[in-house]
Design a protein around this motif. Sequence first.
Motif, PDB file in Angstrom:
ATOM      1  N   ARG A  20     -23.788 -66.063  15.595  1.00  0.00           N
ATOM      2  CA  ARG A  20     -24.106 -65.222  16.746  1.00  0.00           C
ATOM      3  C   ARG A  20     -23.545 -65.810  18.038  1.00  0.00           C
ATOM      4  NH1 ARG A  20     -28.709 -61.546  15.789  1.00  0.00           N
ATOM      5  NH2 ARG A  20     -28.898 -61.391  13.519  1.00  0.00           N
ATOM      6  N   ASP A  21     -23.416 -64.943  19.027  1.00  0.00           N
ATOM      7  CA  ASP A  21     -22.928 -65.406  20.324  1.00  0.00           C
ATOM      8  C   ASP A  21     -24.067 -66.067  21.097  1.00  0.00           C
ATOM      9  OD1 ASP A  21     -24.484 -63.362  21.467  1.00  0.00           O
ATOM     10  OD2 ASP A  21     -22.791 -61.975  21.630  1.00  0.00           O
ATOM     11  N   LEU A  22     -23.784 -66.495  22.317  1.00  0.00           N
ATOM     12  CA  LEU A  22     -24.767 -67.257  23.081  1.00  0.00           C
ATOM     13  C   LEU A  22     -25.973 -66.413  23.472  1.00  0.00           C
ATOM     14  CD1 LEU A  22     -22.432 -69.404  25.379  1.00  0.00           C
ATOM     15  CD2 LEU A  22     -23.591 -70.071  23.265  1.00  0.00           C
ATOM     16  N   ASP A  23     -25.847 -65.097  23.420  1.00  0.00           N
ATOM     17  CA  ASP A  23     -26.974 -64.212  23.711  1.00  0.00           C
ATOM     18  C   ASP A  23     -27.756 -63.842  22.453  1.00  0.00           C
ATOM     19  OD1 ASP A  23     -26.436 -64.096  26.459  1.00  0.00           O
ATOM     20  OD2 ASP A  23     -24.962 -62.505  26.165  1.00  0.00           O
ATOM     21  N   GLY A  56     -30.844 -50.305  20.020  1.00  0.00           N
ATOM     22  CA  GLY A  56     -31.958 -51.230  20.126  1.00  0.00           C
ATOM     23  C   GLY A  56     -32.057 -52.188  18.962  1.00  0.00           C
ATOM     24  N   ARG A  57     -31.107 -52.126  18.034  1.00  0.00           N
ATOM     25  CA  ARG A  57     -31.074 -53.029  16.886  1.00  0.00           C
ATOM     26  C   ARG A  57     -29.674 -53.602  16.759  1.00  0.00           C
ATOM     27  NH1 ARG A  57     -34.075 -48.642  13.188  1.00  0.00           N
ATOM     28  NH2 ARG A  57     -36.233 -49.227  13.600  1.00  0.00           N
ATOM     29  N   ASP A  58     -29.599 -54.873  16.337  1.00  0.00           N
ATOM     30  CA  ASP A  58     -28.261 -55.448  16.249  1.00  0.00           C
ATOM     31  C   ASP A  58     -27.578 -55.037  14.951  1.00  0.00           C
ATOM     32  OD1 ASP A  58     -28.825 -57.331  14.140  1.00  0.00           O
ATOM     33  OD2 ASP A  58     -29.678 -58.703  15.607  1.00  0.00           O
ATOM     34  N   VAL A  59     -26.274 -55.299  14.899  1.00  0.00           N
ATOM     35  CA  VAL A  59     -25.457 -54.867  13.766  1.00  0.00           C
ATOM     36  C   VAL A  59     -25.966 -55.444  12.451  1.00  0.00           C
ATOM     37  CG1 VAL A  59     -23.167 -55.094  12.739  1.00  0.00           C
ATOM     38  CG2 VAL A  59     -23.376 -54.413  15.105  1.00  0.00           C
ATOM     39  N   ALA A  60     -26.390 -56.705  12.476  1.00  0.00           N
ATOM     40  CA  ALA A  60     -26.856 -57.328  11.237  1.00  0.00           C
ATOM     41  C   ALA A  60     -28.064 -56.594  10.679  1.00  0.00           C
ATOM     42  CB  ALA A  60     -27.190 -58.802  11.491  1.00  0.00           C
ATOM     43  N   GLU A  61     -29.012 -56.245  11.537  1.00  0.00           N
ATOM     44  CA  GLU A  61     -30.208 -55.538  11.079  1.00  0.00           C
ATOM     45  C   GLU A  61     -29.862 -54.167  10.518  1.00  0.00           C
ATOM     46  OE1 GLU A  61     -34.424 -53.784  12.894  1.00  0.00           O
ATOM     47  OE2 GLU A  61     -33.157 -55.094  14.119  1.00  0.00           O
ATOM     48  N   LEU A  62     -29.003 -53.423  11.210  1.00  0.00           N
ATOM     49  CA  LEU A  62     -28.631 -52.089  10.750  1.00  0.00           C
ATOM     50  C   LEU A  62     -27.856 -52.144   9.436  1.00  0.00           C
ATOM     51  CD1 LEU A  62     -27.563 -50.412  14.109  1.00  0.00           C
ATOM     52  CD2 LEU A  62     -29.569 -49.869  12.733  1.00  0.00           C
ATOM     53  N   LEU A  63     -26.893 -53.060   9.365  1.00  0.00           N
ATOM     54  CA  LEU A  63     -26.094 -53.175   8.141  1.00  0.00           C
ATOM     55  C   LEU A  63     -26.951 -53.588   6.951  1.00  0.00           C
ATOM     56  CD1 LEU A  63     -22.616 -54.848   8.802  1.00  0.00           C
ATOM     57  CD2 LEU A  63     -23.089 -52.690   7.658  1.00  0.00           C
ATOM     58  N   TRP A  97     -16.175 -57.481  18.841  1.00  0.00           N
ATOM     59  CA  TRP A  97     -17.375 -58.095  19.414  1.00  0.00           C
ATOM     60  C   TRP A  97     -18.056 -57.132  20.381  1.00  0.00           C
ATOM     61  CZ3 TRP A  97     -18.063 -59.447  24.661  1.00  0.00           C
ATOM     62  CH2 TRP A  97     -19.249 -60.158  24.933  1.00  0.00           C
ATOM     63  N   MET A  98     -17.260 -56.438  21.181  1.00  0.00           N
ATOM     64  CA  MET A  98     -17.829 -55.454  22.116  1.00  0.00           C
ATOM     65  C   MET A  98     -18.525 -54.329  21.359  1.00  0.00           C
ATOM     66  SD  MET A  98     -14.811 -55.284  25.001  1.00  0.00           S
ATOM     67  CE  MET A  98     -15.602 -53.951  25.894  1.00  0.00           C
ATOM     68  N   LEU A  99     -17.959 -53.901  20.235  1.00  0.00           N
ATOM     69  CA  LEU A  99     -18.605 -52.865  19.428  1.00  0.00           C
ATOM     70  C   LEU A  99     -19.973 -53.333  18.941  1.00  0.00           C
ATOM     71  CD1 LEU A  99     -15.691 -51.431  17.233  1.00  0.00           C
ATOM     72  CD2 LEU A  99     -16.934 -50.259  19.052  1.00  0.00           C
ATOM     73  N   SER A 100     -20.062 -54.600  18.530  1.00  0.00           N
ATOM     74  CA  SER A 100     -21.339 -55.147  18.095  1.00  0.00           C
ATOM     75  C   SER A 100     -22.376 -55.058  19.210  1.00  0.00           C
ATOM     76  CB  SER A 100     -21.158 -56.609  17.653  1.00  0.00           C
ATOM     77  OG  SER A 100     -22.402 -57.230  17.399  1.00  0.00           O
ATOM     78  N   ARG A 101     -21.974 -55.379  20.437  1.00  0.00           N
ATOM     79  CA  ARG A 101     -22.894 -55.308  21.565  1.00  0.00           C
ATOM     80  C   ARG A 101     -23.237 -53.864  21.917  1.00  0.00           C
ATOM     81  NH1 ARG A 101     -23.422 -60.371  24.207  1.00  0.00           N
ATOM     82  NH2 ARG A 101     -25.034 -59.251  25.372  1.00  0.00           N
ATOM     83  N   ILE A 102     -22.267 -52.953  21.803  1.00  0.00           N
ATOM     84  CA  ILE A 102     -22.520 -51.534  22.098  1.00  0.00           C
ATOM     85  C   ILE A 102     -23.545 -50.962  21.119  1.00  0.00           C
ATOM     86  CG2 ILE A 102     -21.475 -49.235  22.018  1.00  0.00           C
ATOM     87  CD1 ILE A 102     -18.917 -50.572  23.166  1.00  0.00           C
ATOM     88  N   VAL A 103     -23.416 -51.334  19.840  1.00  0.00           N
ATOM     89  CA  VAL A 103     -24.390 -50.871  18.849  1.00  0.00           C
ATOM     90  C   VAL A 103     -25.787 -51.341  19.219  1.00  0.00           C
ATOM     91  CG1 VAL A 103     -25.140 -51.166  16.455  1.00  0.00           C
ATOM     92  CG2 VAL A 103     -22.754 -50.641  16.954  1.00  0.00           C
ATOM     93  N   ALA A 104     -25.915 -52.611  19.590  1.00  0.00           N
ATOM     94  CA  ALA A 104     -27.225 -53.153  19.942  1.00  0.00           C
ATOM     95  C   ALA A 104     -27.800 -52.444  21.165  1.00  0.00           C
ATOM     96  CB  ALA A 104     -27.117 -54.654  20.190  1.00  0.00           C
ATOM     97  N   ARG A 105     -26.970 -52.213  22.168  1.00  0.00           N
ATOM     98  CA  ARG A 105     -27.468 -51.568  23.384  1.00  0.00           C
ATOM     99  C   ARG A 105     -27.848 -50.112  23.126  1.00  0.00           C
ATOM    100  NH1 ARG A 105     -24.577 -52.322  29.158  1.00  0.00           N
ATOM    101  NH2 ARG A 105     -25.429 -54.385  28.724  1.00  0.00           N
TER     102      ARG A 105
END
Length: 303
Positions: free
Chosen positions: A39-42, A15-22, A4-12
């Motif tokens: 998705r999480d609460l954010d 600037g794009r979330d994992v779903a968009e990039l994948l 989950w932290m990796l998913s957030r690191i990719v977004a930060r």
Amino acid sequence: MATWMLSRIVARTTGRDVAELLTRRVLDPIGIGPVPWTRDLDGFPLGFSGMHLRPGQLARFAQLLLDDGVHRGRRLLPAEWIAGHRVSHIDSDGDTGTDWGMGYGWQVWRGLHGYRIDGAMGQLALILPEADAVIVTTNNIDGAQPVLDAVWGHLWPALEARGSGLNDDVEPYRRTLEVAPVAGEPAPERTVRATTGAGDRLVIRPTGGGWTVDLTRTDGGRFAIRVGCGQWLHTHLRLADGELEVAASGGWAGPELTIDLAVVTTPHTLRLRWGPDGLSEQWDTEPLNPGGLFGQARPAPGR
């Protein structure tokens, strides 16, 4: 938590979330396209769980891994990642089964043969380079080792024997197990009213040899679910933030009415039982997502 932290690191970082990039880099090119992802609460994809893939879609991704990240001559996944993700980086004890003692790679488990993507309750994609094959299973079990034992005992010998001769012309092997509907008598001319533990109101009324469950949620939303007698009837509910696909069957046994609500995009089935003591609700396996029946809705792609 780490994934989950990796998913957030990719977004930060991007600037794009994992779903968009994948989706852009991998899923679109192999013909899957955008898929729902819890998705999480954010609003960020969970990363470690919650991606809703049909078996055929999961098989396409597994095939990409089998083909070393190359699809129709185009490299979609980096060669260095392919080489690194499928070898053991972390030791595992195997206390819950032989395959669990083969070590853990980058979000994949090593096995007696090849390696696997392993989802909760037996959602598996086995990548088997030795046999030039992938195997995908969907289940509702507590622990995947019995499924793996069956694969190694029954399918693996045939795959191993034919491994060098497999090619793209071989038809995929598919087997679907039919789940029996609820046993019981057709509906008497009787309407049942009840309230769920979450406070939703139910009116269960006989309609054409089966039932219709009229459900009014605490937020005022109203839905109707068709229930078959001796058969499964499907209902597709569109919600504000996704959709819910339910197959339902029911039957009377003496003074008691039983209705099974199978959420077909999950492993889970909710059993409603109404009798002299009122309404009871019981999941066959406790869902990962909270929120009762509507908590199992499939999110819309991109949400």
